[in-house]
Design a protein around this motif. Sequence first.
Motif, PDB file in Angstrom:
ATOM      1  N   ARG A   1       0.623  -1.212  -0.172  1.00  0.00           N
ATOM      2  CA  ARG A   1       0.733   0.088  -0.145  1.00  0.00           C
ATOM      3  C   ARG A   1       0.924   1.145   0.110  1.00  0.00           C
ATOM      4  NH1 ARG A   1      -2.755   0.636   5.250  1.00  0.00           N
ATOM      5  NH2 ARG A   1      -0.373   2.524   5.412  1.00  0.00           N
TER       6      ARG A   1
ATOM      7  N   ARG B   1       1.113   3.675  -3.218  1.00  0.00           N
ATOM      8  CA  ARG B   1       0.679   5.243  -2.742  1.00  0.00           C
ATOM      9  C   ARG B   1       1.376   6.391  -3.079  1.00  0.00           C
ATOM     10  NH1 ARG B   1      -3.657   7.257  -2.735  1.00  0.00           N
ATOM     11  NH2 ARG B   1      -4.200   5.916  -1.443  1.00  0.00           N
TER      12      ARG B   1
ATOM     13  N   LEU C   1      -7.476   3.756  -2.918  1.00  0.00           N
ATOM     14  CA  LEU C   1      -6.816   2.225  -2.879  1.00  0.00           C
ATOM     15  C   LEU C   1      -6.279   1.666  -1.351  1.00  0.00           C
ATOM     16  CD1 LEU C   1      -3.558   1.511  -3.361  1.00  0.00           C
ATOM     17  CD2 LEU C   1      -2.306   3.027  -2.321  1.00  0.00           C
TER      18      LEU C   1
ATOM     19  N   LEU D   1      -8.343  -0.068  -6.358  1.00  0.00           N
ATOM     20  CA  LEU D   1      -7.982   1.270  -6.445  1.00  0.00           C
ATOM     21  C   LEU D   1      -9.785   1.914  -7.251  1.00  0.00           C
ATOM     22  CD1 LEU D   1      -5.290   1.545  -9.447  1.00  0.00           C
ATOM     23  CD2 LEU D   1      -5.336   1.451  -6.752  1.00  0.00           C
TER      24      LEU D   1
ATOM     25  N   ALA E   1       0.505   1.078 -10.062  1.00  0.00           N
ATOM     26  CA  ALA E   1       0.067  -0.018  -8.520  1.00  0.00           C
ATOM     27  C   ALA E   1       0.604  -1.265  -9.452  1.00  0.00           C
ATOM     28  CB  ALA E   1      -1.448   0.274  -8.579  1.00  0.00           C
TER      29      ALA E   1
END
Length: 88
Positions: free
Chosen positions: A29, A33, A46, A55, A72
């Motif tokens: 994550r 991010r 997320l 997403l 991602a």
Amino acid sequence: MAVMALAISLSSCASLDRGSAVPDDTSIRDEVRANLQVDGFTTVGLSVDHGVVTLSGHLPTATFREKAVADAEKANGVRHVKDEIAVP
């Protein structure tokens, strides 16, 4: 002498195992991010569950959505990306 060789062999295996560990969901994550923020996608929702990134939210174009998905996908440990981003 055989015991020493066995000990060296086992210690090198242990260090290999630590190096090949799969990142946990929190690490995934955080990396996703950071990737999104670099491209200015600060409002994309997320979540991560067992390496599956979801997403969500809204972006103005399909091109932006594709870039967010790519951000991602390039993170370590991501197994799959679910794209739930809405585009007008």
